[in-house]
Design a protein around this motif. Structure first.
Motif, PDB file in Angstrom:
ATOM      1  N   LYS A 100       3.124 -13.082 -11.824  1.00  0.00           N
ATOM      2  CA  LYS A 100       1.910 -12.196 -12.499  1.00  0.00           C
ATOM      3  C   LYS A 100       2.200 -10.995 -12.418  1.00  0.00           C
ATOM      4  O   LYS A 100       1.827 -10.296 -13.483  1.00  0.00           O
ATOM      5  N   TYR A 101       2.718 -10.383 -11.338  1.00  0.00           N
ATOM      6  CA  TYR A 101       2.628  -9.039 -11.261  1.00  0.00           C
ATOM      7  C   TYR A 101       4.147  -8.328 -11.230  1.00  0.00           C
ATOM      8  O   TYR A 101       4.792  -8.386 -10.199  1.00  0.00           O
ATOM      9  N   ARG A 102       4.799  -8.504 -12.427  1.00  0.00           N
ATOM     10  CA  ARG A 102       6.431  -8.275 -12.650  1.00  0.00           C
ATOM     11  C   ARG A 102       6.645  -6.860 -11.880  1.00  0.00           C
ATOM     12  O   ARG A 102       6.141  -5.893 -11.787  1.00  0.00           O
ATOM     13  N   ASN A 103       7.711  -7.202 -10.953  1.00  0.00           N
ATOM     14  CA  ASN A 103       8.282  -5.855 -10.185  1.00  0.00           C
ATOM     15  C   ASN A 103       7.613  -5.501  -9.022  1.00  0.00           C
ATOM     16  O   ASN A 103       7.767  -4.405  -8.501  1.00  0.00           O
ATOM     17  N   ILE A 104       6.422  -6.379  -8.630  1.00  0.00           N
ATOM     18  CA  ILE A 104       5.671  -5.876  -7.424  1.00  0.00           C
ATOM     19  C   ILE A 104       6.645  -6.192  -6.157  1.00  0.00           C
ATOM     20  O   ILE A 104       6.552  -5.014  -5.309  1.00  0.00           O
ATOM     21  N   TYR A 105       7.548  -6.990  -6.083  1.00  0.00           N
ATOM     22  CA  TYR A 105       8.512  -7.103  -5.376  1.00  0.00           C
ATOM     23  C   TYR A 105       9.642  -8.123  -5.724  1.00  0.00           C
ATOM     24  O   TYR A 105       9.536  -8.715  -6.723  1.00  0.00           O
ATOM     25  N   THR A 106      10.675  -8.206  -5.118  1.00  0.00           N
ATOM     26  CA  THR A 106      11.954  -9.172  -5.661  1.00  0.00           C
ATOM     27  C   THR A 106      11.757 -10.549  -4.412  1.00  0.00           C
ATOM     28  O   THR A 106      11.639 -10.369  -3.255  1.00  0.00           O
ATOM     29  N   LEU A 107      11.875 -11.501  -5.251  1.00  0.00           N
ATOM     30  CA  LEU A 107      11.506 -12.824  -4.629  1.00  0.00           C
ATOM     31  C   LEU A 107      12.940 -13.555  -4.642  1.00  0.00           C
ATOM     32  O   LEU A 107      13.438 -13.854  -5.677  1.00  0.00           O
ATOM     33  N   SER A 114       0.830  -1.084  -0.116  1.00  0.00           N
ATOM     34  CA  SER A 114       0.016  -0.070  -0.001  1.00  0.00           C
ATOM     35  C   SER A 114       0.713   1.267   0.007  1.00  0.00           C
ATOM     36  O   SER A 114       0.481   2.281  -0.536  1.00  0.00           O
ATOM     37  N   VAL A 115       2.154   1.067   0.872  1.00  0.00           N
ATOM     38  CA  VAL A 115       2.741   2.579   0.790  1.00  0.00           C
ATOM     39  C   VAL A 115       3.731   2.603  -0.224  1.00  0.00           C
ATOM     40  O   VAL A 115       4.465   3.521  -0.637  1.00  0.00           O
ATOM     41  N   GLY A 116       3.580   1.639  -1.367  1.00  0.00           N
ATOM     42  CA  GLY A 116       4.484   1.479  -2.627  1.00  0.00           C
ATOM     43  C   GLY A 116       6.030   1.064  -2.232  1.00  0.00           C
ATOM     44  O   GLY A 116       6.874   1.648  -2.965  1.00  0.00           O
ATOM     45  N   GLY A 117       6.056   0.223  -1.233  1.00  0.00           N
ATOM     46  CA  GLY A 117       7.493  -0.030  -0.907  1.00  0.00           C
ATOM     47  C   GLY A 117       8.152  -0.858  -1.564  1.00  0.00           C
ATOM     48  O   GLY A 117       7.600  -1.757  -2.627  1.00  0.00           O
ATOM     49  N   HIS A 118       9.725  -0.885  -1.905  1.00  0.00           N
ATOM     50  CA  HIS A 118      10.357  -1.987  -2.401  1.00  0.00           C
ATOM     51  C   HIS A 118      10.706  -3.048  -1.611  1.00  0.00           C
ATOM     52  O   HIS A 118      11.386  -2.891  -0.669  1.00  0.00           O
ATOM     53  N   ALA A 119      10.166  -4.208  -1.778  1.00  0.00           N
ATOM     54  CA  ALA A 119      10.341  -5.083  -0.688  1.00  0.00           C
ATOM     55  C   ALA A 119      11.154  -6.479  -1.274  1.00  0.00           C
ATOM     56  O   ALA A 119      11.161  -6.652  -2.550  1.00  0.00           O
ATOM     57  N   LEU A 120      11.661  -7.023  -0.298  1.00  0.00           N
ATOM     58  CA  LEU A 120      12.665  -8.095  -0.654  1.00  0.00           C
ATOM     59  C   LEU A 120      11.686  -9.390   0.023  1.00  0.00           C
ATOM     60  O   LEU A 120      11.756  -9.269   1.334  1.00  0.00           O
ATOM     61  N   VAL A 121      11.345 -10.405  -0.805  1.00  0.00           N
ATOM     62  CA  VAL A 121      10.380 -11.304  -0.136  1.00  0.00           C
ATOM     63  C   VAL A 121      11.089 -12.733  -0.154  1.00  0.00           C
ATOM     64  O   VAL A 121      11.549 -13.023  -1.362  1.00  0.00           O
ATOM     65  N   ARG A 136      13.466   6.333  -3.199  1.00  0.00           N
ATOM     66  CA  ARG A 136      12.440   7.454  -2.747  1.00  0.00           C
ATOM     67  C   ARG A 136      11.315   7.482  -4.085  1.00  0.00           C
ATOM     68  O   ARG A 136      10.166   8.058  -3.533  1.00  0.00           O
ATOM     69  N   ILE A 137      11.645   6.830  -4.825  1.00  0.00           N
ATOM     70  CA  ILE A 137      10.352   6.764  -5.886  1.00  0.00           C
ATOM     71  C   ILE A 137       9.504   5.589  -5.664  1.00  0.00           C
ATOM     72  O   ILE A 137      10.050   4.549  -5.395  1.00  0.00           O
ATOM     73  N   PRO A 138       8.283   5.711  -5.259  1.00  0.00           N
ATOM     74  CA  PRO A 138       7.529   4.505  -4.987  1.00  0.00           C
ATOM     75  C   PRO A 138       7.348   3.394  -6.002  1.00  0.00           C
ATOM     76  O   PRO A 138       7.407   3.770  -6.967  1.00  0.00           O
ATOM     77  N   ASN A 139       7.103   2.359  -5.609  1.00  0.00           N
ATOM     78  CA  ASN A 139       6.886   1.020  -6.526  1.00  0.00           C
ATOM     79  C   ASN A 139       5.227   1.231  -6.862  1.00  0.00           C
ATOM     80  O   ASN A 139       4.568   0.712  -5.932  1.00  0.00           O
ATOM     81  N   LEU A 140       5.104   1.935  -7.996  1.00  0.00           N
ATOM     82  CA  LEU A 140       3.882   1.950  -8.514  1.00  0.00           C
ATOM     83  C   LEU A 140       3.269   0.688  -8.830  1.00  0.00           C
ATOM     84  O   LEU A 140       1.887   0.633  -8.591  1.00  0.00           O
ATOM     85  N   THR A 141       3.766  -0.398  -9.064  1.00  0.00           N
ATOM     86  CA  THR A 141       3.217  -1.885  -9.177  1.00  0.00           C
ATOM     87  C   THR A 141       2.684  -2.231  -7.843  1.00  0.00           C
ATOM     88  O   THR A 141       1.494  -2.591  -8.057  1.00  0.00           O
ATOM     89  N   ALA A 142       3.198  -2.079  -6.846  1.00  0.00           N
ATOM     90  CA  ALA A 142       2.808  -2.355  -5.571  1.00  0.00           C
ATOM     91  C   ALA A 142       1.790  -1.893  -5.128  1.00  0.00           C
ATOM     92  O   ALA A 142       0.559  -2.277  -4.667  1.00  0.00           O
ATOM     93  N   ARG A 143       1.900  -0.276  -5.234  1.00  0.00           N
ATOM     94  CA  ARG A 143       0.706   0.404  -4.910  1.00  0.00           C
ATOM     95  C   ARG A 143      -0.370   0.193  -5.591  1.00  0.00           C
ATOM     96  O   ARG A 143      -1.757   0.159  -5.281  1.00  0.00           O
TER      97      ARG A 143
END
Length: 420
Positions: free
Chosen positions: A347-354, A326-333, A376-383
């Protein structure tokens, strides 16, 4: 609608199931439902009854929600045996409380797993009151126990899995937070028409990329050009947070890379001791923070960590991820490709790094790539995913509509509502 929510966890617990239960109960009250919550004193994730609460039977009305709390055994250190005693103690005390409240005659009893120990008494209660029985699966606790090696293989496992399947098949509705978990329920013999998708959600209007986290960043001693790597949530054995310590050690020579772990849990003291023994100067621990500060805390972090051990990701979908998206975070999962988290990443490329769980080398390499990005630029795919799929109002409204459809299929239960 008369709605009875039955769960180990409820607010003011700040993380996981307790937070979602609190949101759901209040939302239903705001929609004019009468809601009773059967729960325990708040203890999670600290594994200690919260200050201001007693480990006794109590009843209180909070913002229109009738909360009935029952005592339970809360171990200071968690082992398989102690966890079983913990779960069974709540099932016993709350089960007696439940049967003493037959007069409530709810239309729906919504049992949250964990704990499965409460399933038999829930089914009996629904039989006696005519309520629709709903099992909502946040964690497949049997799968999690065996997947993490906490239970022995053989006869015990076969019996546990048989009992789990037998109980699940007897609920009117079985809901869960991911499609993979619904598929798991299907494999345990739950009929297709009983399954209901009810994911965890985020308040996408409260947790947004527009929130400024710079003041918290400054208050906590981070410079604007630091790369802050954040893990926030439960500190338990199933997370496998040792990989974060390995990463902190690897990046210790870079003064701009800082690690922050916010939370508490049964494994917290052990993890802190490990970090101390490793001499990690770039890692800071903080306790759980007030909910109103969460958007700014999430916004100020450059990289978010969602860490689990192998065997956990199929049974448990981490709730912390909803707010990170929701915050458009860059996540490592950390999760395997066949899990729900793996399928989402495909399915959602670049939503996070797996990356593969418990693989320090892969984890560190992926982190090294992430910190080179302009975070500092939000992850728009995640948002966008959060807005489209995790909006709290949409998720709960859809659940209520789906629940009424199931009530219509169970004509006796629907008649029960019209008669009251």
């Amino acid at each position: 609608m008369e709605f009875l929510l039955y769960s180990l966890n409820y607010k003011p617990e700040l993380t996981g199931i307790g937070k979602y239960n609190g949101d759901l109960a209040q939302y239903l009250v705001d929609k004019k439902a009468n809601v009773t919550v059967m729960t325990a004193p708040p203890y999670y994730p600290e594994w200690k009854v919260h200050e201001g609460f007693s480990n006794k039977f109590s009843a209180v009305n909070d913002s229109g929600v009738q909360i009935l709390r029952s005592p339970l055994y809360v171990p200071k250190s968690v082992s398989t045996l102690k966890r079983l005693l913990h779960l069974s103690s709540f099932a016993l005390s709350s089960g007696m409380r439940l049967l003493s409240n037959l007069r409530l005659k709810p239309h729906v009893v919504f049992l949250v797993q964990p704990t499965l120990f409460c399933a038999p008494i829930t089914l009996l209660y629904c039989k006696l009151t005519g309520a629709l029985s709903v099992m909502h699966i946040q964690d497949f606790e049997v799968d999690a126990m065996f997947g993490l090696g906490m239970g022995k293989q053989g006869l015990f496992q076969r019996v546990a899995r048989y009992v789990e399947s037998w109980l699940l098949q007897r609920f009117d509705v079985v809901s869960s937070i991911s499609f993979s978990m619904l598929e798991n329920a299907r494999s345990k013999g739950v009929e297709e028409q009983k399954l209901l998708f009810f994911p965890n959600w985020s308040d996408t209007e409260f947790i947004t990329p527009e929130v400024d986290g710079s003041s918290i960043r400054n208050d906590w001693g981070y410079f604007q050009d630091d790369k802050v790597i954040l893990y926030s949530g439960n500190i338990g054995q199933k997370q496998g947070l040792e990989v974060v310590l390995d990463a902190a050690k690897h990046f210790q020579s870079d003064p701009k890379v800082k690690f922050l772990i916010i939370g508490s849990g049964a494994y917290a003291d052990t993890l802190k001791m490990m970090a101390s023994n490793m001499g990690l100067q770039n890692l800071q621990f903080k306790p759980l923070q007030p909910w109103e500060d969460i958007p700014a805390i999430l916004s100020m972090a450059d990289v978010h960590l969602v860490v689990q051990k192998k065997g956990a990701a199929d049974a448990v979908l981490p709730s912390k991820l909803t707010n990170i998206l929701s915050v458009g975070g860059h996540a490592l999962v950390t999760a395997e490709l066949h899990t729900e988290l793996g399928k989402i990443s495909e399915k959602y490329r670049n939503i996070y790094t797996l990356v593969e769980p418990e693989n320090s080398k892969a984890f560190i390499n992926a982190l090294a790539q992430l910190i080179t990005l302009d975070t500092r630029i939000p992850n728009l795919t995640a948002r966008k995913y959060a807005i489209d799929n995790l909006n709290k109002d949409q998720v709960i409204d859809r659940f209520i509509s789906d629940l009424y459809l199931h009530l219509e299929k169970n004509s006796e239960k629907l008649g029960n509502i019209h008669a009251k």
